[in-house]
Design a protein around this motif. Structure first.
Motif, PDB file in Angstrom:
ATOM      1  N   LEU A  22      39.855  40.469 -91.330  1.00 50.96           N
ATOM      2  CA  LEU A  22      40.238  39.228 -90.360  1.00 50.96           C
ATOM      3  C   LEU A  22      39.641  38.459 -90.395  1.00 50.96           C
ATOM      4  O   LEU A  22      38.447  37.908 -90.840  1.00 50.96           O
ATOM      5  CB  LEU A  22      39.101  40.114 -89.071  1.00 50.96           C
ATOM      6  N   HIS A  23      40.469  37.486 -90.098  1.00 51.49           N
ATOM      7  CA  HIS A  23      39.980  35.756 -89.798  1.00 51.49           C
ATOM      8  C   HIS A  23      40.155  35.502 -88.182  1.00 51.49           C
ATOM      9  O   HIS A  23      41.239  35.551 -87.269  1.00 51.49           O
ATOM     10  CB  HIS A  23      40.605  34.826 -91.133  1.00 51.49           C
ATOM     11  N   SER A  24      39.839  33.732 -88.768  1.00 43.87           N
ATOM     12  CA  SER A  24      40.871  33.941 -86.899  1.00 43.87           C
ATOM     13  C   SER A  24      41.745  33.242 -87.300  1.00 43.87           C
ATOM     14  O   SER A  24      42.109  32.649 -88.027  1.00 43.87           O
ATOM     15  CB  SER A  24      39.189  32.858 -86.480  1.00 43.87           C
ATOM     16  N   ALA A  25      42.698  32.773 -86.100  1.00 46.22           N
ATOM     17  CA  ALA A  25      43.474  33.021 -85.907  1.00 46.22           C
ATOM     18  C   ALA A  25      44.220  31.199 -86.428  1.00 46.22           C
ATOM     19  O   ALA A  25      43.030  30.311 -86.396  1.00 46.22           O
ATOM     20  CB  ALA A  25      44.793  32.723 -84.660  1.00 46.22           C
ATOM     21  N   PRO A  26      45.016  30.512 -87.297  1.00 43.49           N
ATOM     22  CA  PRO A  26      45.189  29.287 -87.344  1.00 43.49           C
ATOM     23  C   PRO A  26      45.471  28.242 -86.408  1.00 43.49           C
ATOM     24  O   PRO A  26      45.905  29.079 -85.191  1.00 43.49           O
ATOM     25  CB  PRO A  26      46.026  28.955 -88.051  1.00 43.49           C
ATOM     26  N   PRO A  27      44.481  27.074 -85.827  1.00 42.80           N
ATOM     27  CA  PRO A  27      44.500  26.423 -84.951  1.00 42.80           C
ATOM     28  C   PRO A  27      45.637  25.839 -85.016  1.00 42.80           C
ATOM     29  O   PRO A  27      45.733  24.852 -83.667  1.00 42.80           O
ATOM     30  CB  PRO A  27      43.582  25.212 -85.424  1.00 42.80           C
ATOM     31  N   ARG A  28      46.579  25.121 -85.659  1.00 37.58           N
ATOM     32  CA  ARG A  28      47.227  24.251 -85.302  1.00 37.58           C
ATOM     33  C   ARG A  28      49.352  25.367 -84.918  1.00 37.58           C
ATOM     34  O   ARG A  28      49.122  27.072 -85.274  1.00 37.58           O
ATOM     35  CB  ARG A  28      48.089  23.562 -86.384  1.00 37.58           C
ATOM     36  N   ALA A  29      50.079  25.135 -84.337  1.00 40.05           N
ATOM     37  CA  ALA A  29      51.092  25.795 -83.813  1.00 40.05           C
ATOM     38  C   ALA A  29      52.214  26.160 -84.738  1.00 40.05           C
ATOM     39  O   ALA A  29      52.974  27.102 -84.606  1.00 40.05           O
ATOM     40  CB  ALA A  29      51.703  25.423 -82.402  1.00 40.05           C
ATOM     41  N   TRP A  30      52.247  25.624 -85.588  1.00 44.14           N
ATOM     42  CA  TRP A  30      53.350  25.773 -86.606  1.00 44.14           C
ATOM     43  C   TRP A  30      52.906  25.652 -88.030  1.00 44.14           C
ATOM     44  O   TRP A  30      51.708  24.479 -88.975  1.00 44.14           O
ATOM     45  CB  TRP A  30      54.310  24.209 -86.670  1.00 44.14           C
ATOM     46  N   PRO A  31      52.828  26.194 -89.254  1.00 48.97           N
ATOM     47  CA  PRO A  31      52.807  26.062 -90.714  1.00 48.97           C
ATOM     48  C   PRO A  31      52.597  25.276 -91.613  1.00 48.97           C
ATOM     49  O   PRO A  31      54.219  24.106 -90.759  1.00 48.97           O
ATOM     50  CB  PRO A  31      53.414  27.632 -91.027  1.00 48.97           C
ATOM     51  N   PRO A  32      51.535  23.877 -92.204  1.00 53.20           N
ATOM     52  CA  PRO A  32      52.072  22.705 -92.474  1.00 53.20           C
ATOM     53  C   PRO A  32      52.634  22.495 -93.501  1.00 53.20           C
ATOM     54  O   PRO A  32      53.599  22.119 -94.130  1.00 53.20           O
ATOM     55  CB  PRO A  32      50.928  21.939 -92.528  1.00 53.20           C
ATOM     56  N   ALA A  45      61.733  30.568 -85.625  1.00 54.19           N
ATOM     57  CA  ALA A  45      61.232  29.591 -85.728  1.00 54.19           C
ATOM     58  C   ALA A  45      60.415  29.839 -84.557  1.00 54.19           C
ATOM     59  O   ALA A  45      58.743  30.291 -85.123  1.00 54.19           O
ATOM     60  CB  ALA A  45      61.840  28.569 -85.503  1.00 54.19           C
ATOM     61  N   ALA A  46      61.256  31.082 -83.860  1.00 53.98           N
ATOM     62  CA  ALA A  46      59.716  31.558 -82.738  1.00 53.98           C
ATOM     63  C   ALA A  46      59.233  32.958 -83.401  1.00 53.98           C
ATOM     64  O   ALA A  46      57.927  32.686 -82.948  1.00 53.98           O
ATOM     65  CB  ALA A  46      60.670  32.068 -81.513  1.00 53.98           C
ATOM     66  N   ALA A  47      59.319  33.226 -84.188  1.00 55.03           N
ATOM     67  CA  ALA A  47      58.970  34.260 -85.106  1.00 55.03           C
ATOM     68  C   ALA A  47      57.870  33.510 -85.904  1.00 55.03           C
ATOM     69  O   ALA A  47      56.690  34.342 -85.793  1.00 55.03           O
ATOM     70  CB  ALA A  47      60.126  35.489 -85.803  1.00 55.03           C
ATOM     71  N   ILE A  48      58.000  32.567 -86.174  1.00 54.86           N
ATOM     72  CA  ILE A  48      56.982  31.940 -87.179  1.00 54.86           C
ATOM     73  C   ILE A  48      55.974  31.600 -86.067  1.00 54.86           C
ATOM     74  O   ILE A  48      54.700  32.688 -86.793  1.00 54.86           O
ATOM     75  CB  ILE A  48      57.338  30.741 -88.721  1.00 54.86           C
ATOM     76  N   THR A  49      56.194  31.152 -85.172  1.00 52.72           N
ATOM     77  CA  THR A  49      55.312  30.168 -84.540  1.00 52.72           C
ATOM     78  C   THR A  49      54.383  31.343 -83.866  1.00 52.72           C
ATOM     79  O   THR A  49      52.631  31.142 -84.095  1.00 52.72           O
ATOM     80  CB  THR A  49      56.114  29.692 -82.761  1.00 52.72           C
ATOM     81  N   ARG A  50      54.613  32.515 -83.747  1.00 57.46           N
ATOM     82  CA  ARG A  50      54.106  33.441 -83.104  1.00 57.46           C
ATOM     83  C   ARG A  50      53.302  34.040 -84.200  1.00 57.46           C
ATOM     84  O   ARG A  50      51.734  34.109 -84.115  1.00 57.46           O
ATOM     85  CB  ARG A  50      55.155  34.718 -82.690  1.00 57.46           C
ATOM     86  N   LEU A  51      53.416  34.019 -85.813  1.00 61.12           N
ATOM     87  CA  LEU A  51      53.071  35.119 -85.862  1.00 61.12           C
ATOM     88  C   LEU A  51      51.607  33.923 -86.850  1.00 61.12           C
ATOM     89  O   LEU A  51      50.438  34.124 -87.249  1.00 61.12           O
ATOM     90  CB  LEU A  51      54.066  35.097 -87.332  1.00 61.12           C
TER      91      LEU A  51
END
Length: 245
Positions: A22-32, A45-51
């Motif tokens: 486990l790690h904390s969730a990434p802070p940004r809404a979209w992978p850079p 895109a919705a699936a990627i954002t959720r993941l």
């Protein structure tokens, strides 16, 4: 036509459904490391954002280096159906991979895991995958889930290094809740399974590198005519003209 996906990742990304640390969730809404979200279909895109923003857990695993040059190894990374078939030929695994469209593959281990994955991005040393599927567990039953996986490759004195980072969602609230304490206890088992997938792909590539004539003879009979045409530029040393020369 160049094959467009990541061979080792096909199993790794789906195996990620079974567990991770486990790690904390990434802070940004979209992978850079991906193109802008509007360059992907809306559902994808919705699936990627959720993941990326709401993963059940994340995982980072570093595999042993493959004993072949990076450029050679990436050909197997980008031809997962060949990699899986070669591994079955060598009696290293039982899973199967099937090309079902540009940058999309189906994975079936014949027992507990089935799924599909799509290559979202690639460059000289990375591959990014979106995968979804099911895993049948004796403890928790059939689990559905998805994963956003980034594979990173490098060169270490003629050997191909390999690492993955995955964001995973388990689509079952009870199972997702159970995943976290389970992982704290059995993360070592997950590491072992993911490293087995790395080693399987590395062994297939090492066989082809050490015994090219044997590999080419096998490839000619193991892969269908249409797929062989698609792979002609990938495994160009196996082309009839090159072999005759």
């Amino acid at each position: 036509m160049r094959s467009r996906t990541a061979g080792v990742a096909c199993v790794i990304a789906l195996l990620a459904l079974t567990g991770s640390s486990l790690h904390s969730a990434p802070p940004r809404a979209w992978p850079p490391f991906l193109r802008a979200s509007d360059q992907y279909p809306a559902q994808m895109a919705a699936a990627i954002t959720r993941l990326w923003s709401d993963a059940t857990f994340t995982r980072s695993v570093t595999g042993d280096p493959a004993p072949v040059p990076l450029a050679f190894y990436l050909r197997f990374v980008d031809a997962p159906d060949v990699t899986a078939a070669a591994a079955r030929h060598l009696r290293l695994t039982t899973y199967e991979v099937k090309a079902v469209g540009d940058d999309r593959y189906e994975v079936d281990n014949g027992n507990s895991t089935q799924g599909v994955y799509q290559v979202l991005a690639r460059d000289e040393r990375t591959r990014v995958l979106l995968s979804w599927g099911t895993h049948r567990s004796a403890i928790l039953g059939t689990l559905g889930g998805s994963a956003l996986t980034r594979l990173e490759f490098g060169d270490d004195a003629g050997r191909a290094t390999q690492r993955l980072a995955a964001n995973v969602i388990v689509d079952n609230r009870f199972a997702a809740g159970m995943t976290r304490p389970f992982l704290a206890l059995f993360g070592w088992l997950v590491d072992r399974k993911l490293n087995e997938a790395f080693r399987t792909a590395a062994a297939a590539a090492a066989w082809a590198h050490a015994r090219p004539e044997e590999f080419c003879a096998w490839l000619g009979g193991a892969i269908g005519d249409e797929r062989r045409v698609e792979l002609r530029d990938v495994f160009d040393e196996c082309a009839p003209a090159r072999r005759a020369g």
